[in-house]
Design an enzyme around this catalytic site. Structure first.
Site, PDB file in Angstrom:
ATOM      1  N   LEU A  94      42.148  44.615  42.892  1.00  0.00           N
ATOM      2  CA  LEU A  94      43.138  45.704  42.907  1.00  0.00           C
ATOM      3  C   LEU A  94      44.102  45.304  43.544  1.00  0.00           C
ATOM      4  O   LEU A  94      44.158  44.440  44.533  1.00  0.00           O
ATOM      5  CB  LEU A  94      41.582  46.361  43.829  1.00  0.00           C
ATOM      6  CG  LEU A  94      40.669  47.076  42.932  1.00  0.00           C
ATOM      7  CD1 LEU A  94      39.783  47.383  43.923  1.00  0.00           C
ATOM      8  CD2 LEU A  94      40.996  47.338  41.042  1.00  0.00           C
ATOM      9  N   GLU A 123      33.843  53.885  47.482  1.00  0.00           N
ATOM     10  CA  GLU A 123      32.972  52.753  47.725  1.00  0.00           C
ATOM     11  C   GLU A 123      33.212  51.713  48.268  1.00  0.00           C
ATOM     12  O   GLU A 123      34.213  50.672  48.963  1.00  0.00           O
ATOM     13  CB  GLU A 123      32.490  51.425  46.388  1.00  0.00           C
ATOM     14  CG  GLU A 123      31.463  52.613  44.806  1.00  0.00           C
ATOM     15  CD  GLU A 123      32.157  52.092  43.915  1.00  0.00           C
ATOM     16  OE1 GLU A 123      31.339  50.696  43.853  1.00  0.00           O
ATOM     17  OE2 GLU A 123      32.380  52.185  42.207  1.00  0.00           O
ATOM     18  N   LYS A 125      34.275  48.515  49.563  1.00  0.00           N
ATOM     19  CA  LYS A 125      33.935  47.137  48.833  1.00  0.00           C
ATOM     20  C   LYS A 125      33.390  46.003  49.572  1.00  0.00           C
ATOM     21  O   LYS A 125      34.183  45.399  51.206  1.00  0.00           O
ATOM     22  CB  LYS A 125      35.895  46.624  49.493  1.00  0.00           C
ATOM     23  CG  LYS A 125      36.383  45.584  48.294  1.00  0.00           C
ATOM     24  CD  LYS A 125      37.835  45.777  49.024  1.00  0.00           C
ATOM     25  CE  LYS A 125      38.441  44.591  47.643  1.00  0.00           C
ATOM     26  NZ  LYS A 125      37.540  43.440  47.704  1.00  0.00           N
ATOM     27  N   ARG A 146      34.490  35.049  38.737  1.00  0.00           N
ATOM     28  CA  ARG A 146      35.756  35.986  38.535  1.00  0.00           C
ATOM     29  C   ARG A 146      36.889  34.771  37.761  1.00  0.00           C
ATOM     30  O   ARG A 146      37.944  35.123  36.657  1.00  0.00           O
ATOM     31  CB  ARG A 146      36.276  36.764  40.168  1.00  0.00           C
ATOM     32  CG  ARG A 146      37.886  36.940  39.102  1.00  0.00           C
ATOM     33  CD  ARG A 146      38.173  38.059  40.799  1.00  0.00           C
ATOM     34  NE  ARG A 146      38.261  36.252  41.256  1.00  0.00           N
ATOM     35  CZ  ARG A 146      40.002  37.354  42.643  1.00  0.00           C
ATOM     36  NH1 ARG A 146      39.513  38.104  43.192  1.00  0.00           N
ATOM     37  NH2 ARG A 146      39.721  35.827  43.602  1.00  0.00           N
ATOM     38  N   LYS A 310      38.471  55.154  43.247  1.00  0.00           N
ATOM     39  CA  LYS A 310      38.677  54.681  41.534  1.00  0.00           C
ATOM     40  C   LYS A 310      38.325  55.866  40.910  1.00  0.00           C
ATOM     41  O   LYS A 310      38.153  57.187  41.618  1.00  0.00           O
ATOM     42  CB  LYS A 310      37.476  53.533  41.234  1.00  0.00           C
ATOM     43  CG  LYS A 310      37.374  52.574  41.511  1.00  0.00           C
ATOM     44  CD  LYS A 310      36.976  51.937  40.667  1.00  0.00           C
ATOM     45  CE  LYS A 310      36.437  50.238  41.071  1.00  0.00           C
ATOM     46  NZ  LYS A 310      35.053  50.011  40.567  1.00  0.00           N
ATOM     47  N   CYS A 430      48.159   4.583  47.711  1.00  0.00           N
ATOM     48  CA  CYS A 430      48.089   3.130  47.250  1.00  0.00           C
ATOM     49  C   CYS A 430      46.923   3.051  45.591  1.00  0.00           C
ATOM     50  O   CYS A 430      47.325   1.931  45.216  1.00  0.00           O
ATOM     51  CB  CYS A 430      46.187   2.509  48.053  1.00  0.00           C
ATOM     52  SG  CYS A 430      44.875   2.486  48.337  1.00  0.00           S
TER      53      CYS A 430
HETATM   54 ZN   LIG Z   1      44.443   5.145  49.656  1.00  0.00          ZN
END
Ligand SMILES: [Zn+2]
Length: 699
Positions: A94, A123, A125, A146, A310, A430
């Site tokens: 949102l 509402e 959240k 999600r 909303k 490495c």
């Molecule tokens: Zn390493």
């Protein structure tokens, strides 16, 4: 065989099938009353009886077992994987408002698009893990995180264990339900103590729990789920309030605090009937709602981080549409200050002195509590996955006390749809293939350049070898010129020759050489803890030495025999740690370094006077290590026997290990005696011991 089995197997009658269905329906009804409405209709015992009856019927008639049965919430010990799944509904985040003015601006902007003053649903959240539940014909098919909004992880097995997630809906809807999985604050505090306060907040613990590989473990954490959006395949409801009411009927728990507001204050009776707990009214009531929730947020049972507002009418939502990444018909009014909000530019990995590889997010510089932050730790791959963090994401960053700043959460997914960041397969320094141990990845090459560099800084530092005049700048100078690559090099550099370089006067190189020389007198326990061997910090080194492993050779011998039991018997060292320590001690690269350091006369044996548990007295027990167990006639309490050993020049320890030479076993000696026998130690009875002491005193 097959005949016998057939005769044993019962064929489910129609009656049984009916009873099972009836029990399931009844249990579902009671679960709803208990977990969703908080108003149990029957006692726990009555509920358990119904549950047990269903379980036993299902055990007898496996053909009637169904995955949506209430008995299928207990979880399993099977390892789950979390495959990626595409979302079939929009999972957008949102747009945010950080002040009431911005919220008002949203209302003004959206109401302009409508013919009559629109209804707004507000509402709390909830601050948890966002989840999408996919139901087909009323049955829970899939639960998906999600993720990046397009693709998430399938965590169905774990979500099934959550009591407030209906496995079967009251009506056979095909619907995707969005909601939040949360852990109540009080339960968080209690659980987090048990996990050694490893989690920063309930959301992190909830997210970590959802990613446990064994759903049985998930079932033990009292997660809860609140539904806040539904996408019905058929007969879509014309409004959000109708959708919420239908979700409630289907068995979902809705946010406990809801408000329905309109600019002209007109909220229909129908809405009030459908959502009897909702606060209703006009803009003044909405303002009061926001104020109240903000004021009371700390006292609420769940963490919340804002209020979502909303548009109620789905037709108007459609007309308002979407920006690239936000619906235009909703806004999240956030409590938190935007000060710690920034964007992840890249993620690097750093190799530490133990070889542990830590991902670090490079973020756009952001001021937090007076300092500018541009590097933020991501701890490990699990943490990254828990956050579902990708490069380009907007994140919230926190500093707690003096701790390194950490990414708290993803506020906004990146626009490019990049997937969750992954640890590279090879060490960036490495190129050794990284190994995963628990939550962390490691470069196991003891001679990895980055790792050696970290080891060098650690080795010379305060609290370890404490080489006073070999500070970080001087050490870096030596490393840059290739004079020092690994620890023993420190003792092989010709420091006097440094006078040829600018900044190194006679006096300085003199002090440098002197302090390096002086460090050779550090006791064994300090040398051992300075080597940067994984798990061998000062405390563990202390424990090993006190338990009788008094030289590096004692430890090497234990490693060669893989004597896990002796190390694991030391309180404070578990079996796993013991095995890990011995594996490290077996490495050739370490042994070569120790051999070179020995040549420079560093101490690899604990001097007698360094240890508290030993005595400097010369006597018949000199060079021996005794453990005393059982009860005695002549020595009460048995510490008197231990004093006698020490008086005779011996050492005493509390646990049996391969470092022990003698076990003095009194009456009722138990596990220590058995262990000593297994290890082939010399076992001495009280009688023999008394004889030994007599001989000593008459000598
Ligand atoms: Zn390493």
């Amino acid at each position: 065989m097959s005949d016998a089995r057939q005769s044993d197997e019962r064929v489910a009658s129609a009656d049984v099938a009916q009873e099972i269905e009836r029990l399931r329906a009844e249990i579902r009804r009671h679960e709803y009353a208990y977990f969703v409405e908080g108003q149990p209709l029957i006692s726990d015992q009555e509920f358990d009886a119904l549950f047990e009856r269903l379980k036993s019927l299902e055990a007898q008639y496996p053909e009637l077992v169904s995955s949506d049965s209430p008995t299928h919430r207990v979880g399993s010990d099977l390892s789950a994987e979390f495959p990626e799944v595409e979302h079939t509904v929009p999972v957008l985040s949102l747009d945010k408002a950080y002040s009431f003015q911005e919220l008002v601006a949203f209302i003004t902007r959206t109401s302009r698009e409508a013919d009559k003053p629109p209804l707004y649903v507000a509402e709390e959240k909830l601050d948890g893990v966002s989840i999408v539940l996919y139901y087909r014909e009323g049955r829970l098919e899939r639960a998906v995180t999600r993720g990046n909004g397009y693709v998430g992880n399938d965590v169905t097995a774990n979500v099934r264990t959550i009591r407030t997630v209906p496995l079967r809906l009251e009506r056979p809807h095909t619907v995707a339900v969005r909601g939040e999985i949360v852990l109540p604050k009080d339960r968080f505090n209690e659980l987090n103590r048990r996990f050694g306060n490893a989690y920063a907040n309930p959301r992190n613990l909830a997210a970590g729990t959802l990613r446990r590989v064994k759903s049985r473990e998930v079932a033990q954490v009292p997660l809860e789920m609140f539904a806040y959006e539904g996408y019905f395949e058929q007969s879509p409801y014309p409004s959000h309030t109708r959708t919420l009411a239908e979700l409630r009927t289907c068995g979902f728990r809705l946010n406990p605090r809801l408000g329905v507001f309109s600019d002209d204050g007109g909220v229909s009776e129908e809405v009030e009937r459908m959502l009897p707990n909702a606060v209703t009214g006009g803009r003044a009531e909405m303002e009061r709602f926001v104020e109240e929730v903000t004021r009371e947020r700390d006292r609420l049972p769940h963490e919340i981080d804002g209020i979502v507002v909303k548009i109620d009418d789905l037709g108007l939502r459609e007309a308002l549409g979407y920006t690239g990444h936000h619906p235009r018909w909703a806004i999240a009014y956030k409590f938190e200050s935007p000060a710690g909000i920034t964007k992840v530019r890249s993620v690097d990995v750093q190799v530490g002195r133990t070889g542990r590889v830590t991902p670090v997010a490079r973020v756009e510089p952001v001021a937090i509590a007076g300092t500018t932050v541009s590097n933020v730790t991501l701890h490990n791959q699990d943490y990254v996955e828990m956050l579902e963090l990708s490069i380009g994401d907007t994140v919230s960053v926190s500093r707690r006390g003096d701790v390194i700043p950490a990414v708290e959460r993803v506020v906004e997914k990146n626009e490019a749809g990049l997937s969750v960041w992954q640890m590279p397969e090879h060490c960036p320094s490495c190129h050794t293939k990284l190994e995963r141990l628990g939550a962390h990845h490691f470069c196991t090459n003891y001679r990895c350049p980055d790792r050696m560099r970290q080891q060098l800084f650690f080795f010379v530092g305060r609290g370890q070898m404490d080489i006073e005049h070999l500070g970080p700048e001087t050490l870096q100078f030596l490393i840059d010129r290739g004079m020092v690559r690994e620890i023993p090099d420190i003792y092989e550099v010709d420091y006097r020759s440094l006078v040829q370089y600018e900044g190194f006067g006679e006096r300085k190189v003199g002090l440098l050489a002197e302090s390096v020389e002086e460090s050779k007198s550090r006791p064994f326990r300090t040398v051992l803890a300075s080597l940067g061997i994984p798990e061998l910090g000062p405390r563990i080194c202390e424990l090993l030495i006190e338990a009788g492993f008094r030289s590096i050779d004692d430890l090497f011998r234990a490693a060669d025999r893989d004597d896990v039991a002796s190390l694991a018997a030391i309180p404070g060292i578990g079996e796993k740690m013991a095995a890990d320590i011995l594996a490290e001690l077996r490495k050739d690269s370490l042994r070569q370094i120790v051999e070179r350091l020995r040549r420079h006369e560093l101490r690899f044996t604990e001097a007698e006077h360094d240890a508290s548990a030993s005595s400097a007295t010369e006597g018949p027990f000199t060079g021996q290590t005794w453990c005393v167990t059982g009860s005695f006639e002549h020595f009460k309490p048995r510490s008197k026997a231990m004093e006698a050993v020490r008086a005779g020049g011996g050492r005493t320890v509390n646990d049996v290990s391969s470092a022990v030479t003698h076990l003095l076993a009194g009456a009722n000696a138990g596990s220590k005696l058995r262990k000593a026998q297994r290890l082939g130690l010399k076992i001495v009875s009280e009688e023999e011991f008394v004889e030994l002491l007599k001989r000593v005193s008459t000598d």
